[in-house]
Design a protein around this motif. Sequence first.
Motif: not given
Length: 79
Positions: A56-79
Amino acid sequence: MEKLFNTAYYICDLKMPFSSFPHLCSLQTENGFMLGQTCRNDYGCKEFCKHISQVMKDEQAAIIKNAQFLSVWRMEAQI
Protein backbone atom coordinates in the motif's frame (compact mmCIF):
# COMPACT_ATOMS: atom_id res chain seq x y z
CA MET A 1 -2.85 -17.85 0.60
CA GLU A 2 -5.14 -15.08 -0.69
CA LYS A 3 -7.74 -15.91 1.96
CA LEU A 4 -5.09 -15.58 4.69
CA PHE A 5 -4.07 -12.17 3.34
CA ASN A 6 -7.72 -11.08 3.22
CA THR A 7 -8.24 -12.22 6.80
CA ALA A 8 -5.11 -10.36 7.95
CA TYR A 9 -6.29 -7.22 6.13
CA TYR A 10 -9.68 -7.52 7.83
CA ILE A 11 -7.98 -7.71 11.23
CA CYS A 12 -5.88 -4.62 10.52
CA ASP A 13 -8.82 -2.70 9.07
CA LEU A 14 -10.91 -3.28 12.20
CA LYS A 15 -7.92 -2.73 14.51
CA MET A 16 -8.36 -6.17 16.03
CA PRO A 17 -5.50 -7.90 17.88
CA PHE A 18 -3.31 -10.27 15.86
CA SER A 19 -4.22 -12.99 18.37
CA SER A 20 -7.72 -13.18 16.81
CA PHE A 21 -6.22 -14.36 13.49
CA PRO A 22 -6.04 -18.09 14.38
CA HIS A 23 -9.65 -18.00 15.59
CA LEU A 24 -10.89 -16.40 12.37
CA CYS A 25 -8.90 -18.93 10.33
CA SER A 26 -10.49 -21.77 12.29
CA LEU A 27 -13.92 -20.29 11.68
CA GLN A 28 -13.27 -20.05 7.95
CA THR A 29 -12.05 -23.66 7.89
CA GLU A 30 -15.24 -24.78 9.67
CA ASN A 31 -17.23 -22.92 7.01
CA GLY A 32 -15.54 -24.91 4.25
CA PHE A 33 -12.61 -22.75 3.16
CA MET A 34 -9.29 -24.49 2.58
CA LEU A 35 -6.61 -22.35 4.23
CA GLY A 36 -3.85 -24.87 4.84
CA GLN A 37 -2.03 -25.19 8.14
CA THR A 38 0.90 -22.79 7.75
CA CYS A 39 1.03 -19.16 8.91
CA ARG A 40 -2.19 -19.45 10.92
CA ASN A 41 -0.86 -17.81 14.08
CA ASP A 42 -0.45 -14.25 15.34
CA TYR A 43 3.11 -14.06 13.97
CA GLY A 44 1.82 -15.04 10.52
CA CYS A 45 -0.83 -12.34 10.74
CA LYS A 46 1.82 -9.75 11.63
CA GLU A 47 3.91 -10.78 8.62
CA PHE A 48 0.91 -10.62 6.27
CA CYS A 49 0.06 -7.15 7.60
CA LYS A 50 3.65 -5.96 7.10
CA HIS A 51 3.57 -7.09 3.47
CA ILE A 52 0.14 -5.55 2.88
CA SER A 53 1.26 -2.22 4.34
CA GLN A 54 4.43 -2.20 2.23
CA VAL A 55 2.43 -2.77 -0.96
CA MET A 56 0.00 0.00 0.00
CA LYS A 57 2.89 2.39 0.76
CA ASP A 58 4.53 1.57 -2.58
CA GLU A 59 1.27 2.18 -4.43
CA GLN A 60 0.79 5.56 -2.74
CA ALA A 61 4.42 6.53 -3.42
CA ALA A 62 3.95 5.70 -7.11
CA ILE A 63 0.79 7.83 -7.26
CA ILE A 64 2.58 10.79 -5.68
CA LYS A 65 5.65 10.33 -7.86
CA ASN A 66 3.58 10.29 -11.07
CA ALA A 67 1.32 13.18 -10.08
CA GLN A 68 1.70 16.40 -12.05
CA PHE A 69 0.81 18.51 -9.03
CA LEU A 70 1.16 18.04 -5.30
CA SER A 71 -0.65 20.10 -2.72
CA VAL A 72 0.34 20.21 0.94
CA TRP A 73 -1.81 21.74 3.66
CA ARG A 74 -0.29 22.99 6.84
CA MET A 75 -2.53 23.84 9.75
CA GLU A 76 -1.28 25.65 12.79
CA ALA A 77 -3.01 25.88 16.11
CA GLN A 78 -3.95 29.37 17.22
CA ILE A 79 -2.65 29.77 20.75
